[in-house]
Design a protein around this motif. Structure first.
Motif, short mmCIF file in Angstrom:
data_model
loop_
_atom_site.label_atom_id
_atom_site.label_comp_id
_atom_site.label_asym_id
_atom_site.label_seq_id
_atom_site.Cartn_x
_atom_site.Cartn_y
_atom_site.Cartn_z
N SER A 135 1.15 -0.88 0.23
CA SER A 135 -0.43 -0.23 -0.36
C SER A 135 0.85 1.28 -0.30
O SER A 135 0.84 1.88 0.79
N TYR A 192 1.00 3.84 -1.36
CA TYR A 192 -0.10 5.22 -1.60
C TYR A 192 -0.43 5.86 -0.09
O TYR A 192 -0.24 5.44 0.67
N GLY A 193 -0.39 7.78 -0.24
CA GLY A 193 -0.96 7.69 0.86
C GLY A 193 -2.48 7.61 1.22
O GLY A 193 -2.85 7.33 0.14
N TYR A 194 -2.76 7.63 2.30
CA TYR A 194 -3.37 7.55 2.98
C TYR A 194 -4.61 8.29 2.54
O TYR A 194 -3.94 9.68 2.64
N PHE A 224 -7.12 10.89 4.43
CA PHE A 224 -8.33 11.45 5.42
C PHE A 224 -9.64 11.93 5.27
O PHE A 224 -10.53 12.60 4.20
#
Lengths: 118, 113
Positions: free
Chosen positions: A103, A105-107, A109
């Motif tokens: 993963s 990838y940036g989360y 929010f």
């Protein structure tokens, strides 16, 4: 692309009442997270879903908190009964996730739900 | 268990001053590192991230961070801050083989004109 949607934005309840928060992640994001951010602290992970299965709920106070992710899309987080110390912002985040360790990838929010328990 | 320390809880600067916010993590294995920013009343936004390669990472809005593996650090820098940089800054770490993001306690930055 649309962001992570959360509702409500604000909620004030009395202690011992129940409350539920809703999250709609980014379309196609397999992994969904609920974080609790108490004032003056960093977000703390409560629960992580991969599709509709729970990956990690080790920090979820299961005597009062519950969460589900129906059909691997939307999720709800419930508190019953609420305590004063549950006052916080509840953040939902999502990521593409998938196979662990990939993963990269940036989360993303959501804006969060600010809960005040009085 | 992983943990993240941000030693500067509150930083006050004048515009054009240089900024460095400290971040140290504890984890012996490979990590991915992040800096997030939260402007007043807004959601967390990704400033920059490190996965591999050049340890000096450039992000949005003129921010950069340097990963120093031997010091377990990932400090955030900006040569000249602006009033609009007033926000809360969070360092976060993810172990390479998990999806779990661990946050530090945050640093509140106030920039005065």
């Amino acid at each position: 692309e649309a962001g992570v949607a959360q509702s409500p934005r604000y909620k004030i309840i009395e202690k011992r009442q129940s409350v539920a928060f809703w999250c709609n992640p980014i379309s196609g994001h397999a992994t969904l997270y609920w974080y609790q951010q108490i004032l003056g602290q960093g977000p703390k992970l409560l629960i992580q879903f991969q599709n509709n299965g729970v990956v990690d709920d080790s920090q979820l106070p299961k005597d009062r908190f519950s969460a589900e992710r129906l059909k691997g899309v939307d999720s709800t987080l419930k508190i019953q009964p609420a305590k004063l110390e549950d006052s916080a912002v509840y953040l939902c985040a999502s990521s593409l996730g998938g196979v662990r360790g990939t993963s990269n990838y940036g989360y993303t929010f959501g804006s969060g739900t600010r809960l005040t328990v009085v | 268990a992983q943990s993240v320390s941000q030693h500067n809880h509150h930083v006050i600067l004048s515009e054009a001053a240089s900024l460095e916010l400290g971040c140290n993590y504890s984890y012996g294995g490979t990590v991915n590192l992040f800096w997030y920013v939260q402007y007043p009343g807004q959601h967390l936004q990704l400033l920059l991230k490190y996965f591999s390669g050049d340890p000096l990472v450039k992000g949005i809005k003129g921010f950069e961070a340097e990963f120093i593996k031997s010091k377990f650090s990932f400090n955030l820098r900006k040569p000249s801050v602006q009033w609009s940089d007033t926000a809360e800054y969070f360092c976060a770490v993810k172990a390479y083989n998990t999806d779990k993001l661990i946050f530090g306690t945050g640093t509140r930055l106030q920039v005065f004109p």
